[in-house]
Write a protein that holds these residues in place. Structure first.
Motif, mmCIF file in Angstrom:
data_model
loop_
_atom_site.group_PDB
_atom_site.id
_atom_site.type_symbol
_atom_site.label_atom_id
_atom_site.label_comp_id
_atom_site.label_asym_id
_atom_site.label_seq_id
_atom_site.Cartn_x
_atom_site.Cartn_y
_atom_site.Cartn_z
ATOM 1 N N ARG A 1 0.726 -1.191 0.052
ATOM 2 C CA ARG A 1 -0.173 0.069 0.073
ATOM 3 C C ARG A 1 0.771 1.257 0.009
ATOM 4 O O ARG A 1 0.585 2.235 -0.686
ATOM 5 C CB ARG A 1 -0.831 0.002 1.287
ATOM 6 C CG ARG A 1 -1.682 1.021 1.408
ATOM 7 C CD ARG A 1 -2.973 1.142 2.352
ATOM 8 N NE ARG A 1 -2.322 0.782 3.665
ATOM 9 C CZ ARG A 1 -2.784 0.264 4.897
ATOM 10 N NH1 ARG A 1 -4.343 0.104 4.752
ATOM 11 N NH2 ARG A 1 -2.293 0.182 6.026
ATOM 12 N N ALA A 2 1.910 1.381 0.626
ATOM 13 C CA ALA A 2 3.077 2.356 0.748
ATOM 14 C C ALA A 2 3.718 2.605 -0.569
ATOM 15 O O ALA A 2 3.814 3.663 -0.880
ATOM 16 C CB ALA A 2 3.663 2.175 1.837
ATOM 17 N N VAL A 3 3.928 1.491 -1.269
ATOM 18 C CA VAL A 3 4.718 1.480 -2.461
ATOM 19 C C VAL A 3 3.739 2.151 -3.505
ATOM 20 O O VAL A 3 4.146 3.058 -4.168
ATOM 21 C CB VAL A 3 4.908 0.238 -2.793
ATOM 22 C CG1 VAL A 3 5.243 0.068 -4.413
ATOM 23 C CG2 VAL A 3 6.204 -0.550 -2.273
ATOM 24 N N ARG A 4 2.461 1.806 -3.396
ATOM 25 C CA ARG A 4 1.460 2.554 -4.495
ATOM 26 C C ARG A 4 1.349 4.070 -4.191
ATOM 27 O O ARG A 4 1.318 4.986 -5.130
ATOM 28 C CB ARG A 4 -0.149 2.045 -4.406
ATOM 29 C CG ARG A 4 -0.084 0.619 -4.560
ATOM 30 C CD ARG A 4 -1.686 0.056 -4.819
ATOM 31 N NE ARG A 4 -1.857 -1.267 -5.370
ATOM 32 C CZ ARG A 4 -1.994 -2.151 -4.434
ATOM 33 N NH1 ARG A 4 -1.999 -2.057 -3.005
ATOM 34 N NH2 ARG A 4 -2.018 -3.385 -4.925
ATOM 35 N N TYR A 5 1.459 4.436 -2.911
ATOM 36 C CA TYR A 5 1.529 5.903 -2.698
ATOM 37 C C TYR A 5 2.612 6.682 -3.083
ATOM 38 O O TYR A 5 2.788 7.643 -3.728
ATOM 39 C CB TYR A 5 1.445 6.156 -1.076
ATOM 40 C CG TYR A 5 2.081 7.384 -0.535
ATOM 41 C CD1 TYR A 5 0.979 8.481 -0.653
ATOM 42 C CD2 TYR A 5 3.386 7.430 -0.075
ATOM 43 C CE1 TYR A 5 1.412 9.719 -0.197
ATOM 44 C CE2 TYR A 5 3.750 9.018 0.311
ATOM 45 C CZ TYR A 5 2.677 9.997 0.436
ATOM 46 O OH TYR A 5 3.226 11.314 0.781
ATOM 47 N N HIS A 6 3.717 5.978 -3.208
ATOM 48 C CA HIS A 6 5.345 6.380 -3.644
ATOM 49 C C HIS A 6 5.124 6.310 -5.171
ATOM 50 O O HIS A 6 5.547 7.285 -5.733
ATOM 51 C CB HIS A 6 6.390 5.502 -3.189
ATOM 52 C CG HIS A 6 6.835 6.002 -1.671
ATOM 53 N ND1 HIS A 6 5.816 5.318 -0.723
ATOM 54 C CD2 HIS A 6 7.680 6.507 -1.145
ATOM 55 C CE1 HIS A 6 6.353 5.676 0.429
ATOM 56 N NE2 HIS A 6 7.442 6.370 0.021
ATOM 57 N N LEU A 7 4.540 5.497 -5.776
ATOM 58 C CA LEU A 7 4.225 5.449 -6.932
ATOM 59 C C LEU A 7 3.576 6.605 -7.806
ATOM 60 O O LEU A 7 3.682 7.110 -8.760
ATOM 61 C CB LEU A 7 3.645 3.893 -7.693
ATOM 62 C CG LEU A 7 4.872 2.692 -7.489
ATOM 63 C CD1 LEU A 7 3.922 1.321 -7.511
ATOM 64 C CD2 LEU A 7 5.866 2.890 -8.491
ATOM 65 N N ARG A 8 2.547 6.872 -6.939
ATOM 66 C CA ARG A 8 1.602 8.102 -7.434
ATOM 67 C C ARG A 8 2.486 9.438 -7.642
ATOM 68 O O ARG A 8 2.460 10.151 -8.302
ATOM 69 C CB ARG A 8 0.660 8.356 -6.487
ATOM 70 C CG ARG A 8 -0.580 7.213 -6.730
ATOM 71 C CD ARG A 8 -1.926 7.764 -6.060
ATOM 72 N NE ARG A 8 -1.874 7.853 -4.851
ATOM 73 C CZ ARG A 8 -2.143 6.765 -3.673
ATOM 74 N NH1 ARG A 8 -2.402 5.707 -4.304
ATOM 75 N NH2 ARG A 8 -1.951 7.024 -2.451
ATOM 76 N N ILE A 9 3.351 9.612 -6.678
ATOM 77 C CA ILE A 9 4.187 10.685 -6.601
ATOM 78 C C ILE A 9 5.406 10.521 -7.646
ATOM 79 O O ILE A 9 5.610 11.605 -8.492
ATOM 80 C CB ILE A 9 5.230 10.618 -5.276
ATOM 81 C CG1 ILE A 9 4.122 10.834 -3.868
ATOM 82 C CG2 ILE A 9 6.229 11.847 -5.380
ATOM 83 C CD1 ILE A 9 5.067 10.728 -2.378
ATOM 84 N N LEU A 10 5.864 9.505 -7.866
ATOM 85 C CA LEU A 10 6.644 9.323 -9.241
ATOM 86 C C LEU A 10 6.036 9.617 -10.437
ATOM 87 O O LEU A 10 6.444 10.202 -11.442
ATOM 88 C CB LEU A 10 7.494 7.672 -9.060
ATOM 89 C CG LEU A 10 8.455 7.612 -8.167
ATOM 90 C CD1 LEU A 10 8.621 6.062 -8.116
ATOM 91 C CD2 LEU A 10 9.583 8.478 -8.295
ATOM 92 N N ASP A 11 4.648 9.075 -10.723
ATOM 93 C CA ASP A 11 4.134 9.253 -12.018
ATOM 94 C C ASP A 11 3.762 11.038 -12.057
ATOM 95 O O ASP A 11 3.728 11.517 -12.993
ATOM 96 C CB ASP A 11 2.688 8.676 -11.719
ATOM 97 C CG ASP A 11 2.688 7.269 -11.828
ATOM 98 O OD1 ASP A 11 3.556 6.820 -12.314
ATOM 99 O OD2 ASP A 11 1.637 6.354 -11.714
#
Length: 325
Positions: A43-53
Protein backbone atom coordinates in the motif's frame (compact mmCIF):
# COMPACT_ATOMS: atom_id res chain seq x y z
CA UNK A 1 9.56 19.81 0.61
CA UNK A 2 9.22 16.03 0.68
CA UNK A 3 10.53 14.14 3.71
CA UNK A 4 14.15 12.98 3.01
CA UNK A 5 13.16 9.46 4.04
CA UNK A 6 10.41 9.48 1.39
CA UNK A 7 12.89 10.76 -1.20
CA UNK A 8 15.28 7.87 -0.50
CA UNK A 9 12.45 5.38 -0.98
CA UNK A 10 11.41 7.08 -4.21
CA UNK A 11 14.93 6.78 -5.63
CA UNK A 12 15.14 3.11 -4.65
CA UNK A 13 11.77 2.42 -6.31
CA UNK A 14 13.00 4.11 -9.50
CA UNK A 15 16.10 1.90 -9.38
CA UNK A 16 13.99 -1.23 -9.09
CA UNK A 17 11.77 -0.21 -12.02
CA UNK A 18 14.80 0.74 -14.14
CA UNK A 19 16.38 -2.70 -13.58
CA UNK A 20 13.41 -4.49 -15.18
CA UNK A 21 12.85 -4.95 -18.93
CA UNK A 22 9.07 -4.96 -18.45
CA UNK A 23 6.49 -3.08 -16.34
CA UNK A 24 6.78 -3.74 -12.61
CA UNK A 25 3.83 -3.88 -10.20
CA UNK A 26 3.56 -2.64 -6.61
CA UNK A 27 3.68 -6.15 -5.11
CA UNK A 28 7.01 -7.02 -6.77
CA UNK A 29 8.42 -3.62 -5.85
CA UNK A 30 7.44 -4.11 -2.19
CA UNK A 31 9.16 -7.52 -2.14
CA UNK A 32 12.35 -6.10 -3.65
CA UNK A 33 12.31 -3.09 -1.32
CA UNK A 34 12.30 -5.53 1.62
CA UNK A 35 15.25 -7.36 0.07
CA UNK A 36 17.09 -4.04 0.04
CA UNK A 37 16.35 -3.28 3.68
CA UNK A 38 13.31 -1.00 3.43
CA UNK A 39 10.32 -1.81 5.66
CA UNK A 40 7.54 -0.78 3.30
CA UNK A 41 4.28 -2.48 2.38
CA UNK A 42 2.46 -2.74 -0.93
CA UNK A 43 0.00 0.00 0.00
CA UNK A 44 2.84 2.40 0.83
CA UNK A 45 4.58 1.52 -2.45
CA UNK A 46 1.43 2.57 -4.35
CA UNK A 47 1.54 5.91 -2.55
CA UNK A 48 5.15 6.43 -3.62
CA UNK A 49 4.35 5.37 -7.20
CA UNK A 50 1.68 8.06 -7.44
CA UNK A 51 4.32 10.66 -6.50
CA UNK A 52 6.67 9.32 -9.19
CA UNK A 53 3.88 9.40 -11.78
CA UNK A 54 3.09 13.02 -10.88
CA UNK A 55 6.76 13.99 -11.26
CA UNK A 56 6.94 12.30 -14.65
CA UNK A 57 9.57 9.78 -13.52
CA UNK A 58 7.42 6.71 -14.17
CA UNK A 59 4.67 5.74 -16.57
CA UNK A 60 1.70 3.58 -15.61
CA UNK A 61 0.62 0.76 -17.94
CA UNK A 62 -2.82 -0.11 -16.60
CA UNK A 63 -2.75 -2.94 -14.06
CA UNK A 64 0.52 -4.36 -15.46
CA UNK A 65 2.79 -1.95 -13.65
CA UNK A 66 5.19 0.94 -14.26
CA UNK A 67 8.17 1.65 -16.47
CA UNK A 68 10.76 4.38 -16.08
CA UNK A 69 10.62 7.48 -18.28
CA UNK A 70 13.57 9.39 -19.78
CA UNK A 71 13.05 12.01 -17.09
CA UNK A 72 13.16 9.23 -14.49
CA UNK A 73 16.43 7.91 -15.95
CA UNK A 74 18.00 11.35 -15.62
CA UNK A 75 16.79 11.66 -12.02
CA UNK A 76 18.28 8.27 -11.23
CA UNK A 77 21.63 9.16 -12.81
CA UNK A 78 21.77 12.30 -10.63
CA UNK A 79 21.21 10.28 -7.45
CA UNK A 80 24.91 9.68 -6.73
CA UNK A 81 26.27 7.31 -4.13
CA UNK A 82 26.94 10.32 -1.91
CA UNK A 83 23.19 10.50 -1.37
CA UNK A 84 23.35 7.06 0.23
CA UNK A 85 26.50 7.53 2.29
CA UNK A 86 25.42 8.10 5.83
CA UNK A 87 21.95 6.75 5.00
CA UNK A 88 21.93 4.21 7.82
CA UNK A 89 22.88 6.72 10.52
CA UNK A 90 20.15 9.07 9.21
CA UNK A 91 17.61 6.23 9.39
CA UNK A 92 18.78 5.35 12.90
CA UNK A 93 18.47 8.95 14.06
CA UNK A 94 14.92 9.07 12.70
CA UNK A 95 13.94 5.88 14.55
CA UNK A 96 15.61 7.10 17.75
CA UNK A 97 13.39 10.18 17.51
CA UNK A 98 10.23 8.15 16.75
CA UNK A 99 10.73 5.65 19.58
CA UNK A 100 9.15 7.01 22.75
CA UNK A 101 9.10 4.23 25.31
CA UNK A 102 8.61 5.60 28.82
CA UNK A 103 10.21 3.62 31.66
CA UNK A 104 7.89 5.26 34.19
CA UNK A 105 4.60 4.36 32.49
CA UNK A 106 5.65 1.24 30.55
CA UNK A 107 4.04 2.71 27.44
CA UNK A 108 5.40 3.70 24.06
CA UNK A 109 7.38 2.41 21.10
CA UNK A 110 10.73 0.66 20.97
CA UNK A 111 12.92 0.14 17.91
CA UNK A 112 12.74 -3.36 16.44
CA UNK A 113 14.52 -5.59 13.95
CA UNK A 114 12.31 -7.57 11.55
CA UNK A 115 13.13 -11.15 10.49
CA UNK A 116 11.25 -13.28 7.95
CA UNK A 117 11.06 -17.06 8.13
CA UNK A 118 9.12 -19.81 6.36
CA UNK A 119 6.02 -20.94 8.24
CA UNK A 120 7.28 -24.54 8.18
CA UNK A 121 10.43 -23.49 10.06
CA UNK A 122 8.71 -21.27 12.61
CA UNK A 123 8.54 -23.73 15.53
CA UNK A 124 12.17 -24.80 15.20
CA UNK A 125 13.30 -21.21 14.78
CA UNK A 126 11.45 -20.00 17.88
CA UNK A 127 13.05 -22.83 19.89
CA UNK A 128 16.48 -21.48 18.90
CA UNK A 129 15.49 -17.88 19.57
CA UNK A 130 14.11 -18.80 22.98
CA UNK A 131 17.31 -20.69 23.83
CA UNK A 132 19.53 -17.79 22.72
CA UNK A 133 17.48 -15.23 24.62
CA UNK A 134 17.52 -17.32 27.78
CA UNK A 135 21.32 -17.30 27.62
CA UNK A 136 21.81 -13.54 27.28
CA UNK A 137 22.14 -13.27 23.50
CA UNK A 138 19.58 -10.48 23.20
CA UNK A 139 18.50 -7.29 24.92
CA UNK A 140 14.92 -8.40 25.55
CA UNK A 141 13.07 -11.75 25.65
CA UNK A 142 9.99 -10.16 24.09
CA UNK A 143 9.04 -10.48 20.42
CA UNK A 144 6.28 -9.49 18.02
CA UNK A 145 4.83 -12.07 15.62
CA UNK A 146 3.20 -11.08 12.32
CA UNK A 147 1.36 -13.45 9.98
CA UNK A 148 1.31 -13.17 6.19
CA UNK A 149 -0.58 -10.24 4.66
CA UNK A 150 -0.21 -8.29 7.90
CA UNK A 151 -0.31 -4.52 7.51
CA UNK A 152 0.51 -3.55 11.09
CA UNK A 153 3.38 -1.09 11.52
CA UNK A 154 3.76 -1.09 7.71
CA UNK A 155 5.30 -4.58 7.95
CA UNK A 156 4.53 -6.53 4.80
CA UNK A 157 4.73 -10.31 5.27
CA UNK A 158 4.98 -12.35 2.04
CA UNK A 159 2.84 -15.44 1.52
CA UNK A 160 4.16 -18.49 3.33
CA UNK A 161 6.25 -16.40 5.73
CA UNK A 162 6.08 -15.25 9.34
CA UNK A 163 7.73 -12.03 10.54
CA UNK A 164 9.41 -11.87 13.94
CA UNK A 165 10.15 -8.51 15.57
CA UNK A 166 12.98 -8.41 18.12
CA UNK A 167 13.92 -5.40 20.23
CA UNK A 168 16.85 -3.52 18.69
CA UNK A 169 19.72 -2.31 20.86
CA UNK A 170 19.37 1.17 19.35
CA UNK A 171 16.37 1.41 21.70
CA UNK A 172 18.97 2.26 24.36
CA UNK A 173 19.88 5.37 22.36
CA UNK A 174 16.25 6.43 22.32
CA UNK A 175 15.92 5.90 26.08
CA UNK A 176 19.05 7.97 26.67
CA UNK A 177 17.92 10.78 24.37
CA UNK A 178 14.40 10.90 25.83
CA UNK A 179 15.98 11.32 29.25
CA UNK A 180 18.14 14.24 28.19
CA UNK A 181 21.36 12.40 27.36
CA UNK A 182 22.78 13.10 23.87
CA UNK A 183 23.92 9.87 22.22
CA UNK A 184 25.74 8.95 19.04
CA UNK A 185 25.71 5.35 17.70
CA UNK A 186 29.39 4.86 16.95
CA UNK A 187 30.18 1.28 15.88
CA UNK A 188 28.67 -2.08 15.10
CA UNK A 189 30.98 -5.02 15.57
CA UNK A 190 31.87 -8.53 16.62
CA UNK A 191 32.47 -9.12 20.32
CA UNK A 192 34.72 -12.02 21.27
CA UNK A 193 33.31 -13.95 24.22
CA UNK A 194 35.55 -15.99 26.53
CA UNK A 195 34.32 -17.91 29.56
CA UNK A 196 30.87 -16.47 28.82
CA UNK A 197 32.16 -12.91 29.30
CA UNK A 198 32.97 -10.17 26.74
CA UNK A 199 36.68 -10.19 25.87
CA UNK A 200 36.83 -7.38 23.30
CA UNK A 201 35.76 -6.26 19.83
CA UNK A 202 37.58 -8.16 17.08
CA UNK A 203 36.00 -6.19 14.22
CA UNK A 204 34.31 -2.78 14.04
CA UNK A 205 32.44 -0.79 11.38
CA UNK A 206 31.47 2.84 11.92
CA UNK A 207 27.81 3.77 11.55
CA UNK A 208 28.68 7.09 9.92
CA UNK A 209 29.54 7.19 6.23
CA UNK A 210 28.04 3.83 5.33
CA UNK A 211 24.94 2.96 3.32
CA UNK A 212 24.49 -0.49 4.93
CA UNK A 213 23.92 -1.26 8.60
CA UNK A 214 27.21 -2.62 10.02
CA UNK A 215 25.31 -5.37 11.84
CA UNK A 216 23.76 -6.47 8.54
CA UNK A 217 27.23 -6.67 7.01
CA UNK A 218 28.35 -9.08 9.73
CA UNK A 219 25.16 -11.10 9.26
CA UNK A 220 25.84 -11.43 5.54
CA UNK A 221 29.39 -12.55 6.25
CA UNK A 222 28.04 -15.19 8.65
CA UNK A 223 30.62 -13.95 11.15
CA UNK A 224 28.91 -15.00 14.38
CA UNK A 225 29.32 -18.11 16.52
CA UNK A 226 26.57 -17.38 19.03
CA UNK A 227 25.49 -20.95 19.76
CA UNK A 228 29.14 -21.88 20.30
CA UNK A 229 29.56 -18.92 22.66
CA UNK A 230 26.54 -20.08 24.64
CA UNK A 231 27.50 -23.76 24.73
CA UNK A 232 31.27 -23.44 25.29
CA UNK A 233 31.69 -19.91 26.58
CA UNK A 234 33.92 -18.99 23.62
CA UNK A 235 32.60 -17.44 20.41
CA UNK A 236 31.59 -14.24 18.66
CA UNK A 237 28.43 -12.23 19.27
CA UNK A 238 27.20 -9.06 17.62
CA UNK A 239 27.48 -5.88 19.66
CA UNK A 240 27.42 -2.15 19.06
CA UNK A 241 28.62 0.93 20.87
CA UNK A 242 27.34 4.41 21.42
CA UNK A 243 29.06 7.47 22.87
CA UNK A 244 27.59 9.91 25.38
CA UNK A 245 29.05 12.92 27.23
CA UNK A 246 31.22 11.82 30.14
CA UNK A 247 29.25 14.14 32.44
CA UNK A 248 26.12 12.02 31.78
CA UNK A 249 27.76 8.74 32.76
CA UNK A 250 26.17 8.41 36.20
CA UNK A 251 22.68 9.32 34.95
CA UNK A 252 23.04 6.82 32.10
CA UNK A 253 23.99 4.09 34.56
CA UNK A 254 20.85 4.73 36.60
CA UNK A 255 18.73 4.69 33.45
CA UNK A 256 20.21 1.39 32.25
CA UNK A 257 19.46 -0.23 35.62
CA UNK A 258 15.86 1.01 35.45
CA UNK A 259 15.47 -0.45 31.96
CA UNK A 260 16.35 -3.94 33.25
CA UNK A 261 13.12 -3.96 35.26
CA UNK A 262 11.25 -3.77 31.93
CA UNK A 263 13.27 -6.63 30.42
CA UNK A 264 15.47 -4.28 28.40
CA UNK A 265 19.08 -5.17 29.12
CA UNK A 266 22.29 -6.16 27.30
CA UNK A 267 24.49 -3.21 28.29
CA UNK A 268 27.96 -4.53 29.05
CA UNK A 269 29.43 -1.53 30.87
CA UNK A 270 29.96 2.22 30.80
CA UNK A 271 33.54 3.14 29.97
CA UNK A 272 35.83 5.83 31.33
CA UNK A 273 36.08 9.31 29.81
CA UNK A 274 38.04 9.30 26.54
CA UNK A 275 39.18 5.73 27.08
CA UNK A 276 38.67 2.90 24.59
CA UNK A 277 36.14 0.26 25.56
CA UNK A 278 36.89 -3.35 24.63
CA UNK A 279 39.35 -2.01 22.01
CA UNK A 280 36.78 0.39 20.51
CA UNK A 281 38.04 4.01 20.38
CA UNK A 282 36.16 6.77 22.23
CA UNK A 283 36.33 10.53 21.65
CA UNK A 284 37.80 12.81 24.31
CA UNK A 285 35.18 14.00 26.79
CA UNK A 286 32.88 11.07 26.06
CA UNK A 287 32.31 7.56 27.36
CA UNK A 288 31.45 4.45 25.40
CA UNK A 289 28.55 2.12 26.16
CA UNK A 290 28.79 -1.25 24.38
CA UNK A 291 25.61 -3.34 24.14
CA UNK A 292 25.01 -6.93 23.04
CA UNK A 293 22.54 -6.48 20.17
CA UNK A 294 19.02 -7.88 20.02
CA UNK A 295 19.59 -9.53 16.68
CA UNK A 296 21.93 -12.20 18.08
CA UNK A 297 18.97 -14.46 18.80
CA UNK A 298 17.93 -14.57 15.13
CA UNK A 299 21.54 -14.86 13.95
CA UNK A 300 21.63 -18.04 16.04
CA UNK A 301 18.70 -19.36 13.96
CA UNK A 302 20.82 -19.14 10.80
CA UNK A 303 23.70 -20.82 12.62
CA UNK A 304 21.31 -23.69 13.34
CA UNK A 305 20.79 -24.17 9.59
CA UNK A 306 17.39 -22.49 9.34
CA UNK A 307 17.03 -19.88 6.60
CA UNK A 308 16.02 -16.49 7.94
CA UNK A 309 16.10 -13.01 6.40
CA UNK A 310 16.74 -10.17 8.82
CA UNK A 311 16.50 -6.38 8.54
CA UNK A 312 18.20 -4.65 11.50
CA UNK A 313 16.92 -1.31 12.84
CA UNK A 314 13.73 -1.70 10.83
CA UNK A 315 10.86 0.22 12.46
CA UNK A 316 9.20 1.06 15.80
CA UNK A 317 6.62 -1.04 17.66
CA UNK A 318 4.58 -0.63 20.82
CA UNK A 319 6.56 -2.51 23.46
CA UNK A 320 3.60 -3.67 25.53
CA UNK A 321 2.24 -5.51 22.47
CA UNK A 322 5.39 -7.63 22.35
CA UNK A 323 5.22 -10.96 24.19
CA UNK A 324 7.48 -13.67 25.60
CA UNK A 325 7.97 -16.60 23.24
Amino acid sequence: MTDPNVERKLIEIIRIISESDKPVGARLIADEMHNRGYAIGERAVRYHLRILDERGFTQKHGYIGRTITERGKKELSDALISDRLGFIITKIEELIYRADYDLDTGKGNVIVNISYIDKDDFDNATDVIRYAMANGASISPKVGIFEEESSEYDIYVPEGKVAIATVCSITFDSLLLKNGIPTIPAYGGLMQMEKHEPEGFVDLISYSGTSIDPIKIFLRRKSTSILQAIDTGSGKMLANMREIPASASEKAGTLIERAKKDDISGSICIGESGTEVFYAPVERGKVGIPVIVGINSVAAVEEAGIQIETHPVSTVMEYRKMKLL
